[in-house]
Design an enzyme around this catalytic site. Sequence first.
Site, PDB file in Angstrom:
ATOM      1  N   ASN A  75       0.855  -1.196   0.000  1.00 59.81           N
ATOM      2  CA  ASN A  75       0.000   0.000   0.000  1.00 59.81           C
ATOM      3  C   ASN A  75       0.893   1.249   0.000  1.00 59.81           C
ATOM      4  O   ASN A  75       1.703   1.449   0.908  1.00 59.81           O
ATOM      5  CB  ASN A  75      -0.892  -0.029   1.247  1.00 59.81           C
ATOM      6  N   HIS A 118       0.985   6.225   1.854  1.00 58.14           N
ATOM      7  CA  HIS A 118       1.727   7.168   2.692  1.00 58.14           C
ATOM      8  C   HIS A 118       2.903   7.824   1.989  1.00 58.14           C
ATOM      9  O   HIS A 118       3.477   8.785   2.497  1.00 58.14           O
ATOM     10  CB  HIS A 118       2.094   6.521   4.021  1.00 58.14           C
ATOM     11  N   ARG A 120       3.209  18.958   1.775  1.00 53.75           N
ATOM     12  CA  ARG A 120       3.631  20.228   1.170  1.00 53.75           C
ATOM     13  C   ARG A 120       2.814  20.590  -0.069  1.00 53.75           C
ATOM     14  O   ARG A 120       3.163  21.540  -0.769  1.00 53.75           O
ATOM     15  CB  ARG A 120       5.114  20.146   0.788  1.00 53.75           C
ATOM     16  N   HIS A 158      -5.643   3.668  -1.688  1.00 60.73           N
ATOM     17  CA  HIS A 158      -6.969   4.014  -1.176  1.00 60.73           C
ATOM     18  C   HIS A 158      -7.325   5.397  -1.706  1.00 60.73           C
ATOM     19  O   HIS A 158      -6.704   6.386  -1.322  1.00 60.73           O
ATOM     20  CB  HIS A 158      -6.913   4.003   0.359  1.00 60.73           C
ATOM     21  N   ARG A 202      -9.476   8.069  -1.183  1.00 55.66           N
ATOM     22  CA  ARG A 202     -10.432   8.496  -0.152  1.00 55.66           C
ATOM     23  C   ARG A 202     -11.300   9.621  -0.676  1.00 55.66           C
ATOM     24  O   ARG A 202     -10.880  10.398  -1.545  1.00 55.66           O
ATOM     25  CB  ARG A 202      -9.681   8.968   1.100  1.00 55.66           C
ATOM     26  N   ARG A 204      -7.154  12.831   0.703  1.00 60.72           N
ATOM     27  CA  ARG A 204      -6.100  13.352   1.579  1.00 60.72           C
ATOM     28  C   ARG A 204      -4.700  12.877   1.194  1.00 60.72           C
ATOM     29  O   ARG A 204      -3.719  13.491   1.546  1.00 60.72           O
ATOM     30  CB  ARG A 204      -6.382  13.010   3.037  1.00 60.72           C
ATOM     31  N   GLU A 255      -8.597   0.375  -2.685  1.00 66.02           N
ATOM     32  CA  GLU A 255      -9.437   0.418  -1.477  1.00 66.02           C
ATOM     33  C   GLU A 255     -10.369   1.610  -1.620  1.00 66.02           C
ATOM     34  O   GLU A 255      -9.954   2.686  -2.061  1.00 66.02           O
ATOM     35  CB  GLU A 255      -8.575   0.622  -0.234  1.00 66.02           C
ATOM     36  N   THR A 292      -6.613   6.461   9.988  1.00 66.04           N
ATOM     37  CA  THR A 292      -6.549   5.412   8.971  1.00 66.04           C
ATOM     38  C   THR A 292      -7.822   4.589   9.132  1.00 66.04           C
ATOM     39  O   THR A 292      -8.619   4.866  10.031  1.00 66.04           O
ATOM     40  CB  THR A 292      -5.285   4.544   9.142  1.00 66.04           C
ATOM     41  N   THR A 293      -8.020   3.595   8.252  1.00 68.55           N
ATOM     42  CA  THR A 293      -9.227   2.787   8.353  1.00 68.55           C
ATOM     43  C   THR A 293      -9.263   2.098   9.717  1.00 68.55           C
ATOM     44  O   THR A 293      -8.335   1.384  10.083  1.00 68.55           O
ATOM     45  CB  THR A 293      -9.235   1.724   7.229  1.00 68.55           C
ATOM     46  N   GLU A 307     -10.994  -9.399   3.189  1.00 66.85           N
ATOM     47  CA  GLU A 307      -9.708  -9.059   3.793  1.00 66.85           C
ATOM     48  C   GLU A 307      -9.972  -8.922   5.290  1.00 66.85           C
ATOM     49  O   GLU A 307     -10.754  -8.064   5.712  1.00 66.85           O
ATOM     50  CB  GLU A 307      -9.144  -7.755   3.222  1.00 66.85           C
ATOM     51  N   HIS A 315      -3.809  -4.517   7.841  1.00 70.17           N
ATOM     52  CA  HIS A 315      -3.882  -3.453   8.837  1.00 70.17           C
ATOM     53  C   HIS A 315      -2.926  -3.707  10.005  1.00 70.17           C
ATOM     54  O   HIS A 315      -3.071  -4.700  10.722  1.00 70.17           O
ATOM     55  CB  HIS A 315      -5.283  -3.213   9.407  1.00 70.17           C
ATOM     56  N   GLY A 316      -2.003  -2.793  10.153  1.00 68.31           N
ATOM     57  CA  GLY A 316      -1.103  -2.818  11.304  1.00 68.31           C
ATOM     58  C   GLY A 316      -0.048  -3.909  11.265  1.00 68.31           C
ATOM     59  O   GLY A 316       0.603  -4.172  12.276  1.00 68.31           O
TER      60      GLY A 316
HETATM   61  N1  PXP Z   1      -5.802  -3.065   4.161  1.00 70.65           N
HETATM   62  C1  PXP Z   1      -6.774  -2.128   4.250  1.00 70.65           C
HETATM   63  C2  PXP Z   1      -8.144  -2.495   3.797  1.00 70.65           C
HETATM   64  C3  PXP Z   1      -6.496  -0.829   4.727  1.00 70.65           C
HETATM   65  O1  PXP Z   1      -7.482   0.088   4.787  1.00 70.65           O
HETATM   66  C4  PXP Z   1      -5.174  -0.518   5.104  1.00 70.65           C
HETATM   67  C5  PXP Z   1      -4.864   0.858   5.594  1.00 70.65           C
HETATM   68  O2  PXP Z   1      -5.015   1.758   4.541  1.00 70.65           O
HETATM   69  C6  PXP Z   1      -4.200  -1.505   4.971  1.00 70.65           C
HETATM   70  C7  PXP Z   1      -4.532  -2.786   4.526  1.00 70.65           C
HETATM   71  C8  PXP Z   1      -2.764  -1.249   5.290  1.00 70.65           C
HETATM   72  O3  PXP Z   1      -2.617  -1.012   6.639  1.00 70.65           O
HETATM   73  P1  PXP Z   1      -1.225  -0.543   7.190  1.00 70.65           P
HETATM   74  O4  PXP Z   1      -0.917   0.788   6.582  1.00 70.65           O
HETATM   75  O5  PXP Z   1      -1.455  -0.460   8.680  1.00 70.65           O
HETATM   76  O6  PXP Z   1      -0.224  -1.587   6.800  1.00 70.65           O
END
Ligand code: PXP
Length: 245
Positions: A7, A10, A18, A43, A45, A49, A70, A100-101, A151, A191-192
């Site tokens: 992903n 970021h 900036r 993602h 959004r 953002r 996403e 975040t989600t 997921e 996630h995480g």
């Molecule tokens: N999967 C989904 C559906 C998410 O929304 C996110 C966060 O955007 C991630 C995976 C990735 O999560 P992380 O950035 O914590 O690795």
Amino acid sequence: MALLGVNIDHVATVRQARRTDEPDPVWAAVEAELGGADGITFHLREDRRHISDRDARLLKETVAVKLNMEMASDDAIVAIAVGLRPDQCTLVPERREELTTEGGLDVVRYQTRVGTAVARLREAGIVVSAFIEPIAEQVQASADIGFQAVELWTGAYAHAKTTAEREEALTLLRDAIVEGRRLGLEVHAGHGLTYRNIAPVAALPGFSEFNIGHSIVSRAVFVGIREAVREMKELLVRHAPSPPP
Ligand code: PXP
């Protein structure tokens, strides 16, 4: 072997700090592929953002591996996804005030709205995945609505403070994988997940895709995206469940 979806949101977050044109998440996707990513996840959004419409368009044109978008299930974003045609759309809950989600989509509660989005996306030939908590009713509702994949939200595991909490979270994930596979769904995780906590999750049999963002982008600040992806991929390979005899 499960796929690694990287992903790149970021990278765009740093750019938007900036409101300039660097670093480019599209370049990040190229680097991630060169590091061994099996997929690129972004993602789009509602508040734009981080990832922009321009990023989504260029990612679609340039990414050679699986492209996973996403998104929320609202009409405007669904229309964009139908026009863009990524390989896969992962439907997530979305709130403007969240960092975040946070947690999974409540497919049981929002069956009608989510079902409409799933039907439109599938009609466009897109594989549709539901980002849900590892709860049997959510897995069942996802299958009933027509999702081809789920997921599983790994946040409870990632945020666990004690070994007991971590073990409990892993048990819920294990049970939800079994339920998803029984219903004919592909089962993904995200996630995480980090370099430090990935091993026990990677070792669970039945996951076919991991989507990882923040930890890989964080490490990439120091070692570069290609190397950061290579290291995560190596961990997934090292800790993969052994194939059945
Ligand atoms: N999967 C989904 C559906 C998410 O929304 C996110 C966060 O955007 C991630 C995976 C990735 O999560 P992380 O950035 O914590 O690795």
